[in-house]
Design a protein around this motif. Structure first.
Motif, short mmCIF file in Angstrom:
data_model
loop_
_atom_site.label_atom_id
_atom_site.label_comp_id
_atom_site.label_asym_id
_atom_site.label_seq_id
_atom_site.Cartn_x
_atom_site.Cartn_y
_atom_site.Cartn_z
N GLY A 44 5.40 1.28 -12.08
CA GLY A 44 6.12 2.27 -12.88
C GLY A 44 6.90 3.27 -12.04
N ILE A 45 7.45 2.80 -10.92
CA ILE A 45 8.17 3.65 -9.98
C ILE A 45 9.67 3.42 -10.17
CG2 ILE A 45 8.62 4.09 -7.53
CD1 ILE A 45 5.80 2.90 -7.00
N PRO A 46 10.46 4.48 -10.39
CA PRO A 46 11.90 4.30 -10.46
C PRO A 46 12.41 3.67 -9.16
CG PRO A 46 11.29 6.53 -11.11
CD PRO A 46 10.06 5.87 -10.56
N PRO A 55 0.80 -1.23 0.00
CA PRO A 55 0.00 0.00 0.00
C PRO A 55 0.83 1.29 0.00
CG PRO A 55 -0.91 -1.57 1.56
CD PRO A 55 0.41 -2.13 1.09
N LEU A 56 2.06 1.23 0.49
CA LEU A 56 2.91 2.42 0.52
C LEU A 56 3.37 2.82 -0.89
CD1 LEU A 56 5.17 1.72 3.64
CD2 LEU A 56 2.94 2.86 3.53
N PHE A 57 3.46 1.85 -1.78
CA PHE A 57 3.95 2.12 -3.14
C PHE A 57 3.01 3.05 -3.90
CE2 PHE A 57 6.62 -1.31 -1.99
CZ PHE A 57 7.70 -1.35 -2.86
N ALA A 100 9.48 7.18 -5.91
CA ALA A 100 10.61 6.29 -6.21
C ALA A 100 10.91 5.45 -4.98
CB ALA A 100 11.84 7.09 -6.61
N LEU A 101 11.75 4.42 -5.19
CA LEU A 101 12.14 3.51 -4.13
C LEU A 101 13.65 3.33 -4.12
CD1 LEU A 101 11.52 1.16 -2.03
CD2 LEU A 101 11.44 -0.36 -4.03
N GLY A 117 10.16 -5.64 -3.65
CA GLY A 117 10.25 -4.21 -3.98
C GLY A 117 10.50 -3.97 -5.45
N ALA A 118 11.39 -4.76 -6.05
CA ALA A 118 11.71 -4.61 -7.46
C ALA A 118 10.50 -4.91 -8.34
CB ALA A 118 12.88 -5.52 -7.82
N ILE A 119 9.82 -5.99 -8.05
CA ILE A 119 8.66 -6.39 -8.85
C ILE A 119 7.54 -5.36 -8.75
CG2 ILE A 119 6.79 -8.10 -9.03
CD1 ILE A 119 8.94 -10.21 -8.21
N VAL A 120 7.22 -4.93 -7.53
CA VAL A 120 6.13 -3.96 -7.35
C VAL A 120 6.49 -2.61 -7.96
CG1 VAL A 120 4.68 -2.75 -5.67
CG2 VAL A 120 5.21 -5.17 -5.34
N ALA A 121 7.74 -2.18 -7.81
CA ALA A 121 8.16 -0.92 -8.42
C ALA A 121 7.98 -0.96 -9.94
CB ALA A 121 9.61 -0.62 -8.06
#
Length: 132
Positions: free
Chosen positions: A71-73, A44-46, A51-52, A63-67
């Motif tokens: 579409g989050i750098p 939910p934070l994403f 960005a992350l 984290g990599a998969i959800v980013a």
């Protein structure tokens, strides 16, 4: 220190150090989430983040998969980042090329992306080391 650019895009924003998803109320929309790692309870934070930056993880980590899905750098596997970055510091994230931070950035709270062809790393003002 070095990390892996894992989800494309470039963002410069305010870093928010979150150690546990229960601290998510501290995260404001458009900030850069700096976390030790993530699991499904972080998802939910994403929705809020621009960005992350993650201390651990690989290309198939949560984290990599959800980013990538959002579409989050993202830059992951940046060992020790939770100790280097200060909460509310302005940080650049380049999810394709990596993340560049200069020594004076930590002190001043302001960072810049460089046009160097290095993948990702922390550089002193006078010493640049290749991390590719």
């Amino acid at each position: 220190m070095s990390g892996i650019g894992i989800a494309t895009g470039k963002v410069t924003g305010t870093a928010r150090l979150i150690h546990h998803p229960d601290e998510g109320s501290r995260l404001n929309p458009g900030e850069v989430l700096v976390a030790p790692s993530t699991d499904p309870s972080w998802t939910p934070l994403f929705i809020k983040v621009a960005a992350l930056i993650m201390e651990t993880g690989g290309s198939l980590s949560h984290g990599a998969i959800v980013a990538r899905e959002f579409g989050i750098p993202a830059v992951i596997n940046v060992s020790g980042v939770m100790k280097v970055i200060k909460d509310s510091q302005t940080v650049p994230v380049d999810g394709e090329e990596g993340w560049y931070i200069f020594k004076n950035c930590v002190n001043s709270g302001k960072c810049q992306l460089t046009s160097l062809s290095y993948k990702c790393g922390f550089f002193d003002d006078n010493i640049i080391s290749d991390t590719s």
